[in-house]
Structure formats: structure tokens, C-alpha cells
Design an enzyme around this catalytic site. Structure first.
Site, mmCIF file in Angstrom:
data_model
loop_
_atom_site.group_PDB
_atom_site.id
_atom_site.type_symbol
_atom_site.label_atom_id
_atom_site.label_comp_id
_atom_site.label_asym_id
_atom_site.label_seq_id
_atom_site.Cartn_x
_atom_site.Cartn_y
_atom_site.Cartn_z
ATOM 1 N N ARG A 130 13.918 2.577 -45.160
ATOM 2 C CA ARG A 130 14.285 1.400 -45.939
ATOM 3 C C ARG A 130 15.125 1.813 -47.145
ATOM 4 O O ARG A 130 15.992 2.668 -47.014
ATOM 5 C CB ARG A 130 13.003 0.644 -46.270
ATOM 6 N N ALA A 139 10.678 11.939 -50.390
ATOM 7 C CA ALA A 139 11.025 10.953 -49.360
ATOM 8 C C ALA A 139 11.594 11.657 -48.138
ATOM 9 O O ALA A 139 12.228 12.712 -48.250
ATOM 10 C CB ALA A 139 12.043 9.957 -49.902
ATOM 11 N N PHE A 141 15.443 15.098 -46.460
ATOM 12 C CA PHE A 141 14.383 14.796 -47.427
ATOM 13 C C PHE A 141 14.933 14.836 -48.849
ATOM 14 O O PHE A 141 16.014 15.373 -49.117
ATOM 15 C CB PHE A 141 13.225 15.794 -47.298
ATOM 16 N N CYS A 188 11.157 2.817 -50.232
ATOM 17 C CA CYS A 188 10.723 2.960 -48.844
ATOM 18 C C CYS A 188 9.857 1.801 -48.379
ATOM 19 O O CYS A 188 9.077 1.930 -47.434
ATOM 20 C CB CYS A 188 9.992 4.293 -48.635
#
Length: 223
Positions: free
Chosen positions: A78, A147, A161, A178
């Protein structure tokens, strides 16, 4: 080339900021070259100027304050924020030779980041049903410190990441990071741990052989 990284992988660390759209373009080119057998695989560590990125599952309602440029990333997931003080790891590997299992690949990346954080005294973990890397914040609550977001094309991976070394955490308030509103975001700096980008890169590099070995074992590939 680093002595810790196999010769078939390029290890690249950027000292300056790379604009997000430029990084996307460079990944696209490298992805095609790797798939065609014309370039080595790549692990690329860098930082971006402030930007919000939208994954394929991003929901418009989760963009709360578009104070920075918003870029369609093409990866899964997202909305995320990238900016100074956050170290990005883009991982472009050929899963045709390393095992065609995206779940194993993501799991291996998570383990790599968790092990590297442990080298700086941070206890981090995966959380069932929540994407990312999690730790205990200064108030005792669970918070995201890293993330994960990947894309696979022609079985060659892209993206990777992001780990919060010392970003401006207020910048995350422009989105629902996210898609998870119930938990906050933290950083090594907020936890009282000062880590320079080059220190992080060296620690990540030292853990890279374990990441590659773990990926091979999980996918049942002989190295």
C-alpha cells in the site's frame, strides 16, 4: 565489489540521495538486463528525497496529506514513505536460479533485516498478518521499524525493504503506513541508537551471505 558478496552479485551503496523515479527507471533497466543474462544481480543500498509511494493495493483513503510527491511504485503493498534517514535496500535477484518462491524470498529478506537490527541491539520480529519488521517502541507499544515491498517480473525481483535509521517520523503522518493504522512507526534514533548509513550498509553486507544461504535452503536450491 565487496569480499562478502558473491562475484555474481553487484553490491552498490549510494552516499547521496537518489530521486525515487530515477531509482525506479534504473531498476526497470537492470531487471530486464538480469533476465536477459546481460547483467549481474544487484543489491543496492540508498536513500530517497521525501516521497510517498503507492503499491498495487494502495487505497485512496489512506493518503491523508499528500505533502510530498506521490509515485506509483508498481510493487505490492500500500502506501509507504521514503525520505532522508531511511535506508532503502533494493534487491534484484534472479529467482530462476535461486528458487521460484516469492514467499521464501520475502521471508528471507525479513530475516536478513531482523538479524542486522539485532547487531545494533534491536529486538525485531515478524508479526502475523502484518507486513513489515516490528519492534518495541520507547513507550512499550509495538511499532514498525522496517517496511517490505517487492515485485517480481520474469522471475527477477525488484524493490525490497526500508529501515528507519533516523528519518523525520512526522512525515509518516501523511499516510496510513502500509494500511496499518493501529500501530505507530519508530526508528533506531527514537530508540536511542545512532547508526550512520555506512555503518548500516556494512552490517547488512556482513549478513548478506546468511540471507543468500537461507534463501537457497528455504527454496531447496543447492549452492
Amino acid at each position: 565489489m565487496s569480499g562478502n558478496i558473491p562475484s555474481d552479485i553487484e553490491w552498490r551503496c549510494e552516499s547521496g540521495q537518489v530521486p525515487y523515479r530515477e531509482a525506479l527507471d534504473r531498476m526497470e533497466v537492470r531487471n530486464r538486463a538480469i533476465a536477459a543474462g546481460e547483467a549481474r544481480e544487484l543489491i543496492w543500498s540508498l536513500e530517497h528525497p521525501p516521497v510517498y509511494t503507492a503499491g498495487t493495493s494502495a487505497a485512496a483513503a489512506e493518503m491523508l496529506d499528500p505533502r510530498f510527491e506521490v509515485v506509483e511504485a508498481g510493487r505490492g503493498g500500500r502506501y509507504t514513505y521514503h525520505g532522508p534517514g531511511q535506508r532503502i535496500g533494493y534487491v534484484l535477484l534472479d529467482l530462476n536460479r535461486r528458487g521460484k518462491d516469492v514467499r521464501c524470498f520475502v521471508h528471507a529478506i525479513e530475516g536478513w533485516v531482523i538479524d542486522t537490527l539485532a547487531d545494533f541491539g534491536v529486538d525485531a520480529w515478524r508479526a502475523e498478518g502484518r507486513i513489515g519488521i516490528w519492534t518495541r517502541d520507547i513507550d512499550g507499544s509495538e511499532a514498525k521499524i522496517g517496511a517490505i515491498g517487492v515485485r517480481v517480473r520474469r522471475w527477477v525481483t525488484m524493490h525490497g525493504f526500508a529501515v528507519n535509521l533516523a528519518p523525520d517520523l512526522s512525515h509518516f503522518a501523511g499516510i496510513v503506513p502500509c494500511g496499518i493504522a493501529e500501530y505507530g512507526v519508530t526508528s533506531l534514533e527514537r530508540l536511542g541508537i545512532a547508526v550512520a548509513p555506512d555503518e548500516w550498509d556494512k552490517a547488512l553486507e556482513a549478513r548478506a551471505p546468511g540471507f543468500l544461504d537461507g534463501l537457497a535452503r528455504a527454496c531447496g536450491v543447492k549452492r
